[in-house]
Design a protein around this motif. Structure first.
Motif, PDB file in Angstrom:
ATOM      1  N   MET A   1     -12.335   1.234  -0.024  1.00 55.41           N
ATOM      2  CA  MET A   1     -11.799   2.520   0.416  1.00 55.41           C
ATOM      3  C   MET A   1     -12.695   3.071   1.518  1.00 55.41           C
ATOM      4  N   ASN A   2     -12.148   3.197   2.708  1.00 58.70           N
ATOM      5  CA  ASN A   2     -12.873   3.729   3.852  1.00 58.70           C
ATOM      6  C   ASN A   2     -12.241   5.036   4.319  1.00 58.70           C
TER       7      ASN A   2
ATOM      8  N   TYR B   1       0.816  -1.202   0.000  1.00 57.43           N
ATOM      9  CA  TYR B   1       0.000   0.000   0.000  1.00 57.43           C
ATOM     10  C   TYR B   1       0.854   1.258   0.000  1.00 57.43           C
ATOM     11  N   ALA B   2       0.329   2.304  -0.615  1.00 61.22           N
ATOM     12  CA  ALA B   2       0.927   3.625  -0.452  1.00 61.22           C
ATOM     13  C   ALA B   2       0.742   4.058   0.989  1.00 61.22           C
TER      14      ALA B   2
ATOM     15  N   GLY C   1      -4.201   1.528   6.270  1.00 58.96           N
ATOM     16  CA  GLY C   1      -5.160   1.568   7.358  1.00 58.96           C
ATOM     17  C   GLY C   1      -6.545   2.025   6.938  1.00 58.96           C
ATOM     18  N   ARG C   2      -6.659   2.565   5.717  1.00 55.40           N
ATOM     19  CA  ARG C   2      -7.967   3.034   5.234  1.00 55.40           C
ATOM     20  C   ARG C   2      -8.449   2.227   4.037  1.00 55.40           C
ATOM     21  N   PHE C   3      -7.530   1.790   3.182  1.00 51.81           N
ATOM     22  CA  PHE C   3      -7.877   1.046   1.974  1.00 51.81           C
ATOM     23  C   PHE C   3      -7.452  -0.412   2.135  1.00 51.81           C
ATOM     24  N   THR C   4      -8.235  -1.301   1.530  1.00 48.98           N
ATOM     25  CA  THR C   4      -7.902  -2.715   1.525  1.00 48.98           C
ATOM     26  C   THR C   4      -8.051  -3.269   0.116  1.00 48.98           C
ATOM     27  N   ILE C   5      -6.990  -3.908  -0.366  1.00 51.39           N
ATOM     28  CA  ILE C   5      -7.030  -4.530  -1.688  1.00 51.39           C
ATOM     29  C   ILE C   5      -7.217  -6.028  -1.519  1.00 51.39           C
ATOM     30  N   SER C   6      -8.011  -6.615  -2.407  1.00 52.83           N
ATOM     31  CA  SER C   6      -8.219  -8.057  -2.389  1.00 52.83           C
ATOM     32  C   SER C   6      -8.441  -8.528  -3.824  1.00 52.83           C
ATOM     33  N   ARG C   7      -8.411  -9.839  -4.011  1.00 46.22           N
ATOM     34  CA  ARG C   7      -8.614 -10.354  -5.361  1.00 46.22           C
ATOM     35  C   ARG C   7      -9.305 -11.708  -5.324  1.00 46.22           C
ATOM     36  N   ASP C   8      -9.989 -11.995  -6.432  1.00 51.25           N
ATOM     37  CA  ASP C   8     -10.622 -13.292  -6.635  1.00 51.25           C
ATOM     38  C   ASP C   8      -9.973 -13.883  -7.878  1.00 51.25           C
TER      39      ASP C   8
END
Length: 119
Positions: free
Chosen positions: A82-83, A59-60, A65-72
């Motif tokens: 994005m929170n 992450y940048a 702590g605010r954004f979470t990346i995931s994949r399928d």
């Protein structure tokens, strides 16, 4: 032919949330690292977050702590939750993926989805 299509952008108030989605389609043999980048007006495109096929993420500093990346992997899809969005998160968000169509991996980009954080 390979295509990446993003969705989920829009207008949100500061402190709100959005979820971006990007799906790769076409003559895909294998998908490597997938990532999200963003470009604000007058600024260079920058990495927001990336995730390997083994789900190792990066992450940048500005979004940790605010954004979470995931994949399928089965759906060739990458998500960005994005929170706690801030006005400075306003940008066009682009998806990038390293994709093999049977030979070497090449980077493919989506056309972008705009995110505006404003009251």
């Amino acid at each position: 032919q390979v295509q990446l299509v993003e969705s989920g952008g829009g207008l949100v108030q500061p402190g709100g949330s959005l979820r971006l989605s990007c799906t790769a389609s076409g003559s895909i043999f294998s998908v490597g690292t997938m990532g999200w980048y963003r470009q604000a007006p007058g600024e260079q495109r920058e990495l927001v977050a990336s995730i390997t096929s083994g789900r190792l993420s990066n992450y940048a500093t500005s979004v940790k702590g605010r954004f979470t990346i995931s994949r399928d992997n089965a759906k060739n899809t990458v998500l960005l939750q994005m929170n706690s969005l801030k006005p400075e998160d306003t940008a066009v968000y682009y998806c990038k993926a390293g994709i093999s169509t049977g030979g070497p991996y090449f980077d493919y980009w989506g056309k972008g989805t705009p995110v505006t954080v404003s009251s």
